[in-house]
Design an enzyme around this catalytic site. Structure first.
Site, PDB file in Angstrom:
ATOM      1  N   TRP A   1       0.815  -1.227   0.000  1.00 10.82           N
ATOM      2  CA  TRP A   1       0.000   0.000   0.000  1.00 10.82           C
ATOM      3  C   TRP A   1       0.838   1.261   0.000  1.00 10.82           C
ATOM      4  CZ3 TRP A   1       1.630   2.621   4.161  1.00 10.82           C
ATOM      5  CH2 TRP A   1       2.086   1.896   5.267  1.00 10.82           C
TER       6      TRP A   1
ATOM      7  N   LYS B   1      -2.518  -7.926  -7.984  1.00 10.73           N
ATOM      8  CA  LYS B   1      -3.320  -7.907  -6.755  1.00 10.73           C
ATOM      9  C   LYS B   1      -2.834  -6.723  -5.928  1.00 10.73           C
ATOM     10  CE  LYS B   1      -3.847  -8.983  -2.775  1.00 10.73           C
ATOM     11  NZ  LYS B   1      -4.059  -7.900  -1.803  1.00 10.73           N
ATOM     12  N   PRO B   2      -3.561  -5.583  -6.005  1.00 15.92           N
ATOM     13  CA  PRO B   2      -3.144  -4.415  -5.208  1.00 15.92           C
ATOM     14  C   PRO B   2      -3.361  -4.682  -3.718  1.00 15.92           C
ATOM     15  CG  PRO B   2      -4.669  -3.794  -6.979  1.00 15.92           C
ATOM     16  CD  PRO B   2      -4.708  -5.287  -6.856  1.00 15.92           C
TER      17      PRO B   2
ATOM     18  N   GLU C   1      -5.011  -4.216  -0.105  1.00 14.10           N
ATOM     19  CA  GLU C   1      -6.414  -3.966   0.231  1.00 14.10           C
ATOM     20  C   GLU C   1      -6.636  -2.536   0.735  1.00 14.10           C
ATOM     21  OE1 GLU C   1      -4.475  -6.352   1.234  1.00 14.10           O
ATOM     22  OE2 GLU C   1      -4.622  -6.808   3.379  1.00 14.10           O
TER      23      GLU C   1
ATOM     24  N   GLY D   1      -5.086 -10.553   1.310  1.00 17.55           N
ATOM     25  CA  GLY D   1      -3.961 -11.494   1.212  1.00 17.55           C
ATOM     26  C   GLY D   1      -4.444 -12.932   1.290  1.00 17.55           C
ATOM     27  N   PRO D   2      -5.051 -13.293   2.446  1.00 22.34           N
ATOM     28  CA  PRO D   2      -5.641 -14.637   2.495  1.00 22.34           C
ATOM     29  C   PRO D   2      -6.898 -14.587   1.625  1.00 22.34           C
ATOM     30  CG  PRO D   2      -5.338 -13.671   4.697  1.00 22.34           C
ATOM     31  CD  PRO D   2      -5.152 -12.568   3.713  1.00 22.34           C
TER      32      PRO D   2
ATOM     33  N   GLY E   1       6.350  -6.274  -0.263  1.00 21.91           N
ATOM     34  CA  GLY E   1       5.618  -6.208   0.995  1.00 21.91           C
ATOM     35  C   GLY E   1       6.499  -6.636   2.149  1.00 21.91           C
TER      36      GLY E   1
ATOM     37  N   GLU F   1      10.593  -8.097  -2.903  1.00 21.48           N
ATOM     38  CA  GLU F   1      11.100  -6.790  -2.452  1.00 21.48           C
ATOM     39  C   GLU F   1      10.492  -6.568  -1.077  1.00 21.48           C
ATOM     40  OE1 GLU F   1      13.236  -4.893  -3.867  1.00 21.48           O
ATOM     41  OE2 GLU F   1      13.285  -5.582  -5.931  1.00 21.48           O
TER      42      GLU F   1
ATOM     43  N   CYS G   1      10.243   1.363   2.549  1.00 22.13           N
ATOM     44  CA  CYS G   1      11.067   0.198   2.840  1.00 22.13           C
ATOM     45  C   CYS G   1      12.522   0.604   3.031  1.00 22.13           C
ATOM     46  CB  CYS G   1      10.947  -0.805   1.696  1.00 22.13           C
ATOM     47  SG  CYS G   1      11.209  -0.060   0.088  1.00 22.13           S
TER      48      CYS G   1
ATOM     49  N   LYS H   1       0.510   0.813  15.702  1.00 28.39           N
ATOM     50  CA  LYS H   1       1.751   0.027  15.710  1.00 28.39           C
ATOM     51  C   LYS H   1       2.966   0.959  15.900  1.00 28.39           C
ATOM     52  CE  LYS H   1       4.056  -3.457  12.909  1.00 28.39           C
ATOM     53  NZ  LYS H   1       4.180  -4.061  11.609  1.00 28.39           N
TER      54      LYS H   1
ATOM     55  N   GLU I   1      11.499  -3.144  11.876  1.00 24.81           N
ATOM     56  CA  GLU I   1      11.029  -2.129  10.926  1.00 24.81           C
ATOM     57  C   GLU I   1       9.804  -1.426  11.539  1.00 24.81           C
ATOM     58  OE1 GLU I   1       9.177  -3.422   7.212  1.00 24.81           O
ATOM     59  OE2 GLU I   1      10.353  -1.917   6.148  1.00 24.81           O
TER      60      GLU I   1
END
Ligand code: NAD
Length: 486
Positions: free
Chosen positions: A155, A179-180, A182, A212-213, A232, A255, A289, A339, A386
Site C-alpha cells: 500500500w 493484486k493491489p 487492500e 492477502g488470504p 511487501g 522486495e 522500505c 503500531k 522495521e
C-alpha cells in the site's frame, strides 16, 4: 474537492466485473478515516478467471505473443502519454486513498513517464546468444517470457510499484494478474483502464482487488502462475516462498522490508547531512522500505548533530496531504498508527531518549508528529525492527570499522547510506555494507536504470535495470545438429 472514483470493479479480460461472490469491501481516506468507496472483493474464483484470461492471452497464437517486441514498446509509450495526460488525477487519487502528500504524489507522477518509457525501450532489447558449443552443432539461446505472472503490491507506493512491476513484465512479453494492497485498491484500476486505452490486448493485464488470504494466496498457489513478483513484508514474503514450493516452484522475486543504516562521519557537511537524514526517514511519514531508520552518528559530532536533527524535525509541517505547505501526511490506517505509537512507547521504556514528537496529532485521521530518539543502542527494539513510521533513531559510533559491523548486524539488507568527505571511508563502506543499494552523500536516489533490491531477508532479485526484465524470462538453449561445424 475529492477526486472522482471512476472504477471499483475487477478488471479481467479488459472488462469490468463484480466479484463472483458479489462481495465488496470499503476503502478509506487516511486523512479522516472516511469511506471513499466500496470495491469488488476478489477471491479464488475471480483469481481463477483472471489467471485463465492471462493464460489465453499468453497462448503462442495470441495477438500478444504474435506481436513484434517493438510494438509492445509502442503500446507502453502510448500508455506513458496517457499517464501523463491524467497525471493530476492520478496524483490526487493516490493522495486521497494513501495519504501521500499531494506535492510528493505529483512529483512522482512527473517522473512516471520516464519510468514507463525506460521499460518501453527495453522491450526489443531482450536477446539470446550464439554459443560456441563443442561438437557439430549450431547452438544458440532464446530469451522467452516466463508466462503468467502474479504481481502483488503493497500500500505504501501503489502507483510506483504498479508501474514498475507491470511495465517490466510487459516489456518481457509476459501477461499478468495484479493484486493491489487492500488498503489502496483504486489507482491500479485507473492504470489498467489506461493500458486498455493504449491498445493492450485483452487478458494481458488483469487487476483483482482483495485480501492477502483469499485473492493473494490463490495467486501464489495457482499452478498456472509461472512467476510471482511481490513487494511487501518479510513475513508474507516467506509465505510466498513456501507457496511456490508447495505448488509449482513458480519463480519468485521479493522486495521486502528494511532497517537501513545511514552513517554520518565527523567530516560530513552537517548543513547537508542533517536535512538528508531527516528526509531519509521522515518522507512519506516514514512508510518507506528504504527508510534510514538506524542513524549512526560519529561520537565527536553526536551532540551537535542530535541538536540540529531535533531542530529540523520540529520544523516538519504535518497536516492535510492536499495542503501545498504540508510536508508529512497521515499514516495509512489506524492499525499502522497504533503500531508506530507502540514502537515509540517501547523506545521510551527501553531507555532511548525521546527528544521531540512521537505523539498522535488530533483525533481525526492517523497523524503522528515526527519523533527523534537519541541514545539508542543496537539491542533496543526500535533499532532492530522495521517501524514504518516517522521515527528517527540516532545511535553513536567511534570508528568506520565499528559502523560497518554494526550496520551489518541485522537480518535486513535493503539500503544504506554514508555522509563523509573522505573517499576512502565512502568506498570502504560501500564495499562492505550488506545492502542492495548504497548512497554516498545522498539518499533516496532512484532511477529506472539502477537495479534495486535487497540482500538477506530484504528480498530476492532486483527490480529496475535491464536485468529486471530478464528476470521475467527463461533461457532456452537450442542445439541444431549439422554435418560440419559452422
Ligand atoms: P504486506 O506484506 O502486509 O502486504 C503486501 C501485499 O501482500 C498486499 O497486497 C497483501 O494483500 C498481500 N498479502 C498479504 N498476505 C498474503 C499472503 N499470505 N499471500 C499472498 N499475498 C498476501 O505488506 P504491506 O503492509 O502492504 O507493505 C509494507 C511492507 O512492504 C513493509 O515491510 C515494507 O518495507 C515493504 N516494502 C518493500 C519495498 C521494497 O521495494 N523492498 C517497497 C515497498 C514496501
Amino acid at each position: 474537492m475529492a477526486p472522482e472514483i471512476k472504477y471499483t470493479k475487477l478488471f479481467i479480460d479488459n472488462e469490468w466485473m463484480d466479484a463472483k461472490s458479489g462481495k465488496t469491501f470499503e476503502t478509506y481516506n487516511p486523512h479522516d478515516g472516511s469511506v471513499i468507496a466500496r470495491v469488488a472483493e476478489g477471491d479464488k474464483e475471480d483469481i481463477d478467471l483472471a489467471v485463465a484470461a492471462a493464460k489465453r492471452a499468453f497462448h503462442r497464437n495470441s495477438e500478444w505473443r504474435q506481436m513484434d517486441a517493438s510494438k509492445r514498446g509502442e503500446i507502453l509509450r502510448k500508455f506513458s502519454d496517457l499517464v501523463e495526460r491524467d497525471q493530476t488525477y492520478l496524483a490526487e487519487l493516490e493522495s486521497y486513498n494513501n495519504g501521500m502528500v499531494l506535492n510528493n504524489a505529483q512529483a512522482f507522477m512527473n517522473s512516471a513517464k520516464g519510468t514507463i518509457r525506460y521499460f518501453a525501450a527495453c522491450a526489443d532489447k531482450v536477446t539470446g546468444e550464439t554459443i560456441p558449443a563443442d561438437g557439430e552443432v549450431f547452438s544458440y539461446t532464446l530469451r522467452q517470457p516466463v508466462g503468467v505472472c502474479a504481481l502483488i503490491l503493497p500500500w505504501n507506493g501503489p502507483v510506483f510499484v504498479f508501474l514498475n512491476k507491470v511495465c517490466t513484465a510487459l516489456a518481457a512479453g509476459c501477461t499478468v494478474v495484479v493484486k493491489p494492497a487492500e488498503q489502496t485498491p483504486l489507482t491500479a484500476l485507473v492504470l489498467a483502464a489506461l493500458l486498455a486505452e493504449a491498445g493492450l490486448p485483452k487478458g494481458v493485464v488483469n487487476v483483482v482487488n482483495g485480501f492477502g488470504p483469499g485473492a493473494g494466496t490463490s495467486l501464489t498457489h495457482h499452478k498456472d502462475v509461472a512467476k510471482v513478483s511481490f513487494t511487501g513484508s518479510v513475513e508474507v514474503g516467506k509465505l510466498i516462498q513456501q507457496a511456490s514450493g508447495a505448488s509449482n516452484l513458480k519463480r519468485v522475486t521479493l522486495e521486502l522490508g528494511g532497517k537501513s543504516p545511514l552513517i554520518i562521519m565527523d567530516d560530513a557537511d552537517l548543513n547537508v547531512a542533517v536535512p538528508y537524514a531527516a528526509h531519509a526517514v521522515f518522507s512519506h511519514q516514514g512508510q518507506m522500505c528504504i527508510a534510514a531508520s538506524r542513524l549512526f552518528v560519529q561520537s565527536s559530532i553526536y551532540d551537535k548533530f542530535v541538536e540540529a536533527a531535533v531542530k529540523y524535525a520540529k520544523t516538519i509541517k504535518v497536516g492535510n496531504p492536499t495542503d501545498p505547505t504540508t510536508q508529512n501526511g497521515p499514516q495509512i490506517d489506524e492499525t499502522m498508527m497504533k503500531k508506530v505509537l507502540g514502537y515509540i512507547e517501547k523506545g521510551k521504556q527501553e531507555g532511548a531518549k525521546l527528544l521531540c514528537g512521537g505523539h498522535r496529532i488530533g483525533t481525526s485521521g492517523y497523524y503522528i508528529q515526527p519523533a527523534v530518539f537519541a541514545d539508542v543502542t543496537d539491542n533496543m527494539t526500535i533499532a532492530k525492527e522495521e517501524i514504518f513510521g516517522p521515527v528517527q533513531s540516532i545511535l553513536k559510533f567511534d570508528t568506520i570499522d565499528e559502523a560497518i559491523d554494526r550496520a551489518n548486524a541485522t537480518n535486513f539488507g535493503l539500503a544504506a547510506g554514508i555522509f563523509t568527505s573522505n573517499l576512502n571511508n565512502a568506498l570502504q563502506f560501500s564495499k562492505h555494507v550488506e545492502a542492495g543499494i548504497v548512497w554516498v552523500n545522498t539518499y533516496l536516489h532512484f532511477t529506472p536504470q539502477q537495479p534495486f533490491g535487497g540482500f538477506k531477508e530484504s528480498g530476492i532479485g532486483r527490480e529496475n535495470g535491464l536485468d529486471s526484465v530478464l528476470a521475467y524470462t527463461e533461457v532456452k538453449t537450442v542445439a541444431v545438429s549439422l554435418p560440419k561445424k559452422v
